[in-house]
Design a protein around this motif. Structure first.
Motif, PDB file in Angstrom:
ATOM      1  N   PRO A 341      -8.959   0.534   3.853  1.00 23.00           N
ATOM      2  CA  PRO A 341      -9.188  -0.249   4.983  1.00 23.00           C
ATOM      3  C   PRO A 341      -9.381  -1.631   4.428  1.00 23.00           C
ATOM      4  O   PRO A 341      -9.357  -3.058   4.829  1.00 23.00           O
ATOM      5  CB  PRO A 341      -9.956   0.197   5.537  1.00 23.00           C
ATOM      6  N   ASP A 342     -10.198  -2.135   3.570  1.00 19.19           N
ATOM      7  CA  ASP A 342     -10.864  -3.017   3.368  1.00 19.19           C
ATOM      8  C   ASP A 342      -9.820  -3.869   2.012  1.00 19.19           C
ATOM      9  O   ASP A 342      -9.948  -5.054   1.944  1.00 19.19           O
ATOM     10  CB  ASP A 342     -11.855  -2.761   1.964  1.00 19.19           C
ATOM     11  N   GLY A 343      -8.522  -2.941   1.955  1.00 21.95           N
ATOM     12  CA  GLY A 343      -7.444  -3.931   1.652  1.00 21.95           C
ATOM     13  C   GLY A 343      -7.709  -3.859  -0.213  1.00 21.95           C
ATOM     14  O   GLY A 343      -6.796  -4.745  -0.765  1.00 21.95           O
ATOM     15  N   PRO A 348      -9.677   6.758  -7.802  1.00 22.28           N
ATOM     16  CA  PRO A 348      -8.312   7.993  -8.240  1.00 22.28           C
ATOM     17  C   PRO A 348      -8.630   9.421  -6.934  1.00 22.28           C
ATOM     18  O   PRO A 348     -10.346   9.661  -6.764  1.00 22.28           O
ATOM     19  CB  PRO A 348      -8.345   8.350  -9.622  1.00 22.28           C
ATOM     20  N   GLY A 349      -7.262   9.683  -6.506  1.00 19.04           N
ATOM     21  CA  GLY A 349      -7.838  10.479  -5.663  1.00 19.04           C
ATOM     22  C   GLY A 349      -8.438  10.213  -4.326  1.00 19.04           C
ATOM     23  O   GLY A 349      -7.814  11.335  -3.215  1.00 19.04           O
ATOM     24  N   GLU A 350      -8.476   9.157  -3.206  1.00 15.93           N
ATOM     25  CA  GLU A 350      -8.665   9.004  -2.596  1.00 15.93           C
ATOM     26  C   GLU A 350      -7.310   8.272  -1.788  1.00 15.93           C
ATOM     27  O   GLU A 350      -6.654   7.763  -1.613  1.00 15.93           O
ATOM     28  CB  GLU A 350      -9.188   7.989  -2.457  1.00 15.93           C
ATOM     29  N   VAL A 351      -7.351   8.581  -0.067  1.00 11.74           N
ATOM     30  CA  VAL A 351      -6.366   8.365   0.656  1.00 11.74           C
ATOM     31  C   VAL A 351      -6.682   6.624   1.243  1.00 11.74           C
ATOM     32  O   VAL A 351      -7.310   6.495   1.796  1.00 11.74           O
ATOM     33  CB  VAL A 351      -5.752   9.593   1.786  1.00 11.74           C
ATOM     34  N   ASP A 385       3.715   4.792   4.901  1.00 10.04           N
ATOM     35  CA  ASP A 385       2.353   6.114   4.296  1.00 10.04           C
ATOM     36  C   ASP A 385       0.924   6.360   3.758  1.00 10.04           C
ATOM     37  O   ASP A 385       0.770   5.391   3.388  1.00 10.04           O
ATOM     38  CB  ASP A 385       3.610   6.326   3.865  1.00 10.04           C
ATOM     39  N   LEU A 386       1.120   7.390   3.552  1.00  8.51           N
ATOM     40  CA  LEU A 386      -0.705   7.527   3.361  1.00  8.51           C
ATOM     41  C   LEU A 386      -0.586   8.383   1.784  1.00  8.51           C
ATOM     42  O   LEU A 386       0.526   9.395   1.782  1.00  8.51           O
ATOM     43  CB  LEU A 386      -1.317   8.262   4.207  1.00  8.51           C
ATOM     44  N   ALA A 387      -1.386   7.943   0.833  1.00 13.81           N
ATOM     45  CA  ALA A 387      -0.965   8.485  -0.142  1.00 13.81           C
ATOM     46  C   ALA A 387      -2.543   8.241  -0.796  1.00 13.81           C
ATOM     47  O   ALA A 387      -3.289   7.691  -0.537  1.00 13.81           O
ATOM     48  CB  ALA A 387       0.213   7.696  -1.227  1.00 13.81           C
TER      49      ALA A 387
END
Length: 513
Positions: A341-343, A348-351, A385-387
């Motif tokens: 959200p902060d740009g 690693p592993g965080e959506v 897309d969320l990744a």
């Protein structure tokens, strides 16, 4: 030489070479053409469009089934400096009119199957009445086929082609490529999934989807041969494999249908040298079946979008090693980031939000500057897309932001639920979605296609999921389907499944935009 990175120029180069002029480029149910004949046909279309009063830069919409004449019209429009725009012929007339409004077509070229839809758009129509007949290509392209001096070569920076988005949240938008970005995209496809002039590619995808690039135009760029089928049919696809097709591309559901066909065992599948699948998640059993069913094929999976083309993928060796989930690594030249959200890039592993930039990305949505500005930003293309990205760079798509389910204040990504459900031994396919719930706000539901002859029950499935999913992610409802419906772009139609579930619960609850 200036402005050489255009597809029509490159095909003309192939057609002029002694080893390329007489080599077959395309075949469909009604005939075939060599590279030299394809170039001549495209040039004749370009002359015909100019003779009909069209000018460079104007949009030429095609409402046609996949065919050799359809390819010639698309290439001819680009050769004339116009903008080819294959229309999703599955749209209704009102949907087509809405989509075409910002494109402002100069003409809609149609075959007999789609002439009524073309006329219903309200735009000028040129019908090719013999497009599907067993006739020489000039006759199949009449009255557009006109002999004359080809127009000057278009500039690389000029718009070349428009592809419509899936339109799953409203009216589709037309993402457009310049000649240069199209050439770079096709060249990336050729290099990333190596092709040779000896390849015979089977194409059973619609032309209004970006698979037109990866499955047809890229093989032509490599000097290979393409066999076109009007639509996917498992029996016809297997007959083509038995007849010498060496490369296949499609969604997992298509390969599953081929495997279930009575003619599967007898088809000469050992001749297939390459398979590429995408568009939908696939479980480990599906991949293991591919590896055994096509023993001499290099199997690859890819990820792309209408706005981007192909940008990520994983190779045969990854699949053979048992790495089946996710979408792989970025292709050379593609910059892939996952932003919070902060740009900033996530750990690693965080959506986070997937943002991609590459030299071959589309240049925007034609005639829609506000939508273009929102999606095509200075830091890359934001496609919704969320990744998550592993420490080694492996990317996993967890869902679309618009598809995210918020239940009891917690976010659930449909893909993570589907990945677990697909591991159940009696589940052939699955799709997760959210439904309104008075207590949870939304609840997680799952639509499942059982393996043939099997039964799947909710209580059993919930128990299976509890070992891998947090309690709030475990499906609270189950729908049994014969098949997961697909969008026009051959992707799982989550919206349709959700609407059907809503309609059963409350017919007044479904409100389509």
């Amino acid at each position: 030489m200036a402005d050489v990175l255009t597809l029509p120029h490159w095909l003309r180069t192939i057609g002029a070479q002694p080893h390329g002029a007489h080599r077959r480029a395309l075949r469909d149910e009604a005939g075939d053409v060599t590279f030299a004949e394809l170039v001549d046909a495209a040039d004749a279309v370009a002359v015909g469009l100019r003779a009909a009063g069209l000018r460079p830069g104007e949009r030429v919409v095609t409402a046609m089934e996949p065919s050799v004449p359809h390819v010639a019209v698309i290439l001819g429009a680009m050769a004339a400096g116009m903008v080819a725009a294959p229309l999703n012929t599955r749209l209704t007339a009102p949907e087509a009119r809405a989509y075409l409004t910002p494109l402002r077509p100069a003409v809609v070229v149609a075959d007999p199957a789609h002439a009524d839809l073309a006329r219903d758009t309200g735009h000028r129509v040129v019908e090719l009445p013999a497009a599907t007949e067993h006739l020489p290509i000039a006759a199949r392209l009449a009255p557009l086929h006109t002999v004359g001096t080809p127009p000057p070569r278009p500039a690389e920076a000029a718009p070349a082609i428009v592809f419509g988005t899936g339109g799953t949240t409203g009216t589709p938008k037309g993402a457009f490529h310049t000649h240069r970005s199209l050439w770079l995209w096709l060249d990336t496809c050729v290099r990333g999934n190596p092709r040779t002039p000896e390849d015979v590619e089977l194409c059973f995808s619609p032309f209004f989807h970006i698979t037109l690039g990866t499955n047809l135009l890229a093989p032509l760029l490599a000097g290979g041969e393409v066999w076109i089928q009007r639509k996917f049919d498992a029996g016809a696809a297997l007959a083509a494999v038995d007849g010498g097709a060496t490369r296949l591309m499609g969604a997992p559901t298509m390969f599953t249908a081929m495997r279930a066909h009575p003619g599967f065992a007898a088809a000469a599948r050992d001749r297939v040298t390459a398979i590429r699948f995408g568009s939908a998640p696939a479980g480990g059993d599906f991949v293991r079946d591919l590896l055994s069913d096509y023993p001499n094929a290099k199997i690859r999976a890819g990820f792309g979008a209408t706005e981007l083309g192909s940008v990520m993928g994983f190779d045969h060796d990854d699949l053979a090693a048992g790495r089946f989930t996710g979408v792989g690594r970025p292709l050379p030249g593609a910059t892939v980031r996952v932003l919070g959200p902060d740009g900033r890039e996530t750990a690693p592993g965080e959506v986070g939000d997937l943002v991609v930039a590459c030299p071959w990305q589309a240049r925007g949505y034609y005639g829609l500057p506000r939508d273009t500005e929102e999606t095509f930003r200075p830091d890359g293309v934001h496609i919704g897309d969320l990744a998550a990205r592993a420490a080694d760079g492996w990317v996993t798509i967890v869902g679309r932001r618009k598809d995210m389910i918020t239940t009891g204040g917690e976010n659930v990504y449909p893909r993570e639920v589907e990945d677990v459900v697909l591991r159940h031994p009696r589940v052939a396919d699955a799709l997760a979605f959210g439904l309104p719930d008075d207590h949870w706000g939304e609840r997680v539901e799952i639509a499942v296609v059982p393996v043939p002859g099997a039964t799947v029950r909710l209580a059993e499935l919930r128990e299976f999921c509890r070992t891998s999913l947090a309690g709030y992610k475990v499906p609270k409802g189950l729908r049994l389907l014969d098949a997961i419906p697909l969008t026009a772009n051959n992707k799982p139609d989550r919206r349709r499944v959700r609407d059907d579930a809503l309609r059963e619960a409350d017919p007044a609850a479904v409100r389509r935009p």
